[in-house]
Structure formats: C-alpha cells, structure tokens
Design an enzyme around this catalytic site. Structure first.
Site, PDB file in Angstrom:
ATOM      1  N   LYS A   1       0.766   4.038  -2.905  1.00  0.00           N
ATOM      2  CA  LYS A   1       0.322   5.389  -2.573  1.00  0.00           C
ATOM      3  C   LYS A   1       1.432   6.418  -2.805  1.00  0.00           C
ATOM      4  CE  LYS A   1      -3.962   4.592  -1.451  1.00  0.00           C
ATOM      5  NZ  LYS A   1      -5.067   5.173  -2.240  1.00  0.00           N
TER       6      LYS A   1
ATOM      7  N   TYR B   1       0.836  -1.214   0.000  1.00  0.00           N
ATOM      8  CA  TYR B   1       0.000   0.000   0.000  1.00  0.00           C
ATOM      9  C   TYR B   1       0.871   1.265   0.000  1.00  0.00           C
ATOM     10  CZ  TYR B   1      -3.921   2.964   1.743  1.00  0.00           C
ATOM     11  OH  TYR B   1      -4.903   3.922   1.925  1.00  0.00           O
TER      12      TYR B   1
HETATM   13  N1  CAA Z   1       6.885  -0.914  14.368  1.00  0.00           N
HETATM   14  C1  CAA Z   1       7.781  -1.852  14.750  1.00  0.00           C
HETATM   15  N2  CAA Z   1       7.447  -3.086  15.135  1.00  0.00           N
HETATM   16  C2  CAA Z   1       6.143  -3.377  15.166  1.00  0.00           C
HETATM   17  C3  CAA Z   1       5.154  -2.441  14.795  1.00  0.00           C
HETATM   18  C4  CAA Z   1       5.571  -1.178  14.389  1.00  0.00           C
HETATM   19  N3  CAA Z   1       4.691  -0.219  14.026  1.00  0.00           N
HETATM   20  N4  CAA Z   1       3.953  -3.031  14.915  1.00  0.00           N
HETATM   21  C5  CAA Z   1       4.182  -4.282  15.348  1.00  0.00           C
HETATM   22  N5  CAA Z   1       5.501  -4.488  15.503  1.00  0.00           N
HETATM   23  C6  CAA Z   1       6.139  -5.734  15.942  1.00  0.00           C
HETATM   24  C7  CAA Z   1       5.303  -6.417  16.998  1.00  0.00           C
HETATM   25  O1  CAA Z   1       5.626  -5.919  18.274  1.00  0.00           O
HETATM   26  C8  CAA Z   1       5.699  -7.862  16.813  1.00  0.00           C
HETATM   27  O2  CAA Z   1       6.960  -8.059  17.402  1.00  0.00           O
HETATM   28  P1  CAA Z   1       7.316  -9.507  18.063  1.00  0.00           P
HETATM   29  O3  CAA Z   1       7.174 -10.510  16.964  1.00  0.00           O
HETATM   30  O4  CAA Z   1       8.709  -9.292  18.549  1.00  0.00           O
HETATM   31  O5  CAA Z   1       6.282  -9.690  19.136  1.00  0.00           O
HETATM   32  C9  CAA Z   1       5.919  -8.008  15.321  1.00  0.00           C
HETATM   33  O6  CAA Z   1       6.199  -6.661  14.847  1.00  0.00           O
HETATM   34  C10 CAA Z   1       4.680  -8.546  14.594  1.00  0.00           C
HETATM   35  O7  CAA Z   1       3.626  -7.616  14.796  1.00  0.00           O
HETATM   36  P2  CAA Z   1       2.129  -8.039  14.765  1.00  0.00           P
HETATM   37  O8  CAA Z   1       1.844  -9.026  15.848  1.00  0.00           O
HETATM   38  O9  CAA Z   1       1.265  -6.807  14.741  1.00  0.00           O
HETATM   39  O10 CAA Z   1       2.025  -8.795  13.380  1.00  0.00           O
HETATM   40  P3  CAA Z   1       0.761  -9.364  12.740  1.00  0.00           P
HETATM   41  O11 CAA Z   1       1.220 -10.230  11.619  1.00  0.00           O
HETATM   42  O12 CAA Z   1      -0.187  -9.922  13.737  1.00  0.00           O
HETATM   43  O13 CAA Z   1       0.018  -8.049  12.175  1.00  0.00           O
HETATM   44  C11 CAA Z   1      -0.374  -6.219  10.735  1.00  0.00           C
HETATM   45  C12 CAA Z   1       0.599  -7.322  11.125  1.00  0.00           C
HETATM   46  C13 CAA Z   1      -1.699  -6.834  10.282  1.00  0.00           C
HETATM   47  C14 CAA Z   1       0.231  -5.456   9.605  1.00  0.00           C
HETATM   48  C15 CAA Z   1      -0.633  -5.338  11.958  1.00  0.00           C
HETATM   49  O14 CAA Z   1       0.586  -4.924  12.495  1.00  0.00           O
HETATM   50  C16 CAA Z   1      -1.439  -4.100  11.620  1.00  0.00           C
HETATM   51  O15 CAA Z   1      -2.643  -4.146  11.422  1.00  0.00           O
HETATM   52  N6  CAA Z   1      -0.777  -2.924  11.526  1.00  0.00           N
HETATM   53  C17 CAA Z   1      -1.414  -1.659  11.194  1.00  0.00           C
HETATM   54  C18 CAA Z   1      -1.417  -1.478   9.709  1.00  0.00           C
HETATM   55  C19 CAA Z   1      -2.096  -0.176   9.385  1.00  0.00           C
HETATM   56  O16 CAA Z   1      -1.893   0.871   9.991  1.00  0.00           O
HETATM   57  N7  CAA Z   1      -2.928  -0.181   8.348  1.00  0.00           N
HETATM   58  C20 CAA Z   1      -3.659   0.978   7.959  1.00  0.00           C
HETATM   59  C21 CAA Z   1      -4.994   0.541   7.411  1.00  0.00           C
HETATM   60  S1  CAA Z   1      -6.050   1.932   7.090  1.00  0.00           S
HETATM   61  C22 CAA Z   1      -5.358   2.639   5.758  1.00  0.00           C
HETATM   62  O17 CAA Z   1      -4.456   2.166   5.128  1.00  0.00           O
HETATM   63  C23 CAA Z   1      -5.952   3.953   5.356  1.00  0.00           C
HETATM   64  C24 CAA Z   1      -4.906   4.978   5.264  1.00  0.00           C
HETATM   65  O18 CAA Z   1      -4.530   5.366   4.176  1.00  0.00           O
HETATM   66  C25 CAA Z   1      -4.348   5.562   6.509  1.00  0.00           C
END
Ligand code: CAA
Length: 244
Positions: free
Chosen positions: A155, A151
């Site tokens: 973008k 994404y």
């Molecule tokens: N920075 C650094 N590390 C991070 C992090 C971040 N922002 N977020 C998570 N981590 C770490 C976690 O702590 C975890 O570490 P450990 O394995 O050591 O525990 C590891 O990365 C894995 O993280 P998750 O458990 O979150 O991984 P997941 O596979 O379950 O989920 C994901 C991944 C689905 C991408 C989830 O992190 C998520 O939903 N993130 C947000 C994504 C987001 O903001 N999307 C926007 C959608 S809306 C949109 O896009 C509209 C727009 O234009 C704004």
C-alpha cells in the site's frame, strides 16, 4: 460530464459503494471480479437496486488477464476515462510467521496490479486529453500496522507509483491520486478478531468505523471534472486515526 469508469474489485464493500456513487453521477460503470460465479448474484442485486453494471472476469495480479479484460472493455463499452484501482487483499500475520506465499500474493495483488491494469488505459487517456486514475491504498500504507508487513509495503508502494505517474501525465489532462481509507465497515475489517478490532476503534478519534459510502464520495469527487488541480495527492480518510 458523463464518463466511462472502471472499478477493479467492484463487488467488495468499498468497491460496490464506489460503483454506485459513480453511477449516481451519471457515469457508465464497469467492474472486474476474480471469482467466476460471484458476478451473477451481485449484478442481479445491483439491478434490483436500480443499477446496471457490466462485470469482467480479471485477475489483477496477472498482466495477461488484465490485457484481455481491457481489450474487451474497449470493444464492448468504450475507452475508459476513470480508473479506480480498488482490488486488494490481506494476508495478516506477524513477519516472523509470514511465509513467502503470503508475501507474494499480497504484493502481486495489491501492488503489481496497479501496473497490470493502469498500463492498458493510461495512454488512451493521455491521447484523449482527460483521465483520472485513483489508487485505493490504506492508512496502513502510511503508518504501518502490526501483522501487515506485506500489506503495508504494497500500500505504501502504491503511492510512490501515484506520485511518479502523476508527473508523467499531468500535462495531458490525466490526474493520478491515492486515497488512503482507514478502518471501514467491510468484510475485510470484520475479519479482524473482535477484541483487536475494538481496540482499533478505540484509537479512532471519531470513535467509529468509516462507511464505504464516505470513501466512494471522495473518489467520485476526484473522478470529476472539478478535480483537475488535484494530482499526486494522497488523501487520508480515516476518522483522525492517523494525522500527518
Ligand atoms: N503492537 C505491539 N504488539 C502487539 C500488537 C501491536 N499492535 N498487537 C499484538 N501485539 C503483541 C501481542 O500482545 C502478543 O504479545 P505476547 O506474545 O507477548 O503475548 C504478540 O504481539 C502476538 O500478538 P497476537 O496474539 O495478536 O498474534 P497473532 O499471531 O494471534 O495475530 C494478527 C497476529 C493476526 C496480525 C493480529 O494481531 C491482528 O489481526 N492484527 C490486526 C491486523 C490489522 O489491523 N489488519 C487490518 C485488516 S483490515 C485492512 O487492512 C483494511 C485497511 O486498509 C485498514
């Protein structure tokens, strides 16, 4: 002046607000939808709210589908003056877990779409000496986002397109701009896990999600006759979450 406006993906959260605000300004508004059947309820709902829109089936990821949609719009409504490239999807996952399908579908839908759609309208805008192309990008194209390599790449690419096309058509009265919303209260953002979303909101200086109407107000201004000196811009609207 009243214009004809086309909003892709106009039935989503931000898209609906854009359609309504453009109509409030007196424009004739046409939108596209990708899932047959969805339009019936949406059009009826809008009608109840006092809005009469026309909707055309179109897969923005598919060039031929866009070509057919553009021909129908021209024949049935008229030449489009304002194009809002708003349709977009997410397939969030870390890069390590991301498959080629998740990459391709987001790049095709969010980036190729602006070629597929804009191609059929911009010559006519230039010939008529007025046009507005507004590409709806994202804060995450500007700053990157964990879980969104697909994404964020699409973008960010959008704004490269904006800057190049803006230069090509500036002398013809056509402006091309990018709008980069931050986190807005829509289904797309609500699909992010609750605790992750709360963490994101905590990082927004105004301390809340944005409202679709706030994005629509900005787009309506850029679409208007008074915005002719704004072109090639990337306008951030994100509650202060990313400043540059
Ligand atoms: N920075 C650094 N590390 C991070 C992090 C971040 N922002 N977020 C998570 N981590 C770490 C976690 O702590 C975890 O570490 P450990 O394995 O050591 O525990 C590891 O990365 C894995 O993280 P998750 O458990 O979150 O991984 P997941 O596979 O379950 O989920 C994901 C991944 C689905 C991408 C989830 O992190 C998520 O939903 N993130 C947000 C994504 C987001 O903001 N999307 C926007 C959608 S809306 C949109 O896009 C509209 C727009 O234009 C704004």
């Amino acid at each position: 002046m009243a214009r004809i406006a086309l909003v892709t993906g106009g039935m989503g959260g931000i898209g609906t607000a854009i359609c309504q605000k453009l109509a409030d300004c007196g424009h004739t508004v046409v939108t596209t939808y990708s899932r047959p059947g969805k339009e019936v309820e949406w059009l009826a709902d809008q009608k109840e709210k006092g809005y009469t829109f026309r909707a055309y089936l179109c897969d923005v990821a598919d060039f031929e589908s866009c070509k057919a949609m553009a021909a129908k719009v021209l024949a049935e409504v008229g030449a489009v003056d304002v194009l809002v490239n708003n349709a977009g999807i997410t397939k969030d996952t870390t890069f390590r877990k991301m498959g080629k399908v998740d990459w391709d579908v987001v790049l095709r839908t969010d980036l190729d779409s602006i070629f597929n759609v804009t191609k059929h309208f911009v010559d006519s805008m230039a010939d008529r000496g007025f046009g507005r192309v507004i590409n709806v990008s994202s804060i995450n194209g500007q700053k990157g986002q964990f879980g969104q390599t697909n994404y964020s790449a699409a973008k960010a690419g959008m704004h490269g397109f904006t800057k190049a096309l803006a230069q090509e058509v500036a002398r013809k009265g056509v402006t091309v701009n990018t709008v980069s919303p931050g986190y807005i209260a829509t289904e797309m953002v609500m699909a992010v896990k609750e605790e992750i979303r709360q963490g994101i909101i905590a990082g927004i200086p105004v301390n809340r999600l944005g409202q679709p109407g706030e994005i629509a107000d900005l787009i309506t201004f850029l679409a208007g006759d008074n915005a002719g000196f704004i072109t090639g811009a990337n306008v951030a609207i994100n509650g202060g979450q990313h400043m540059f």
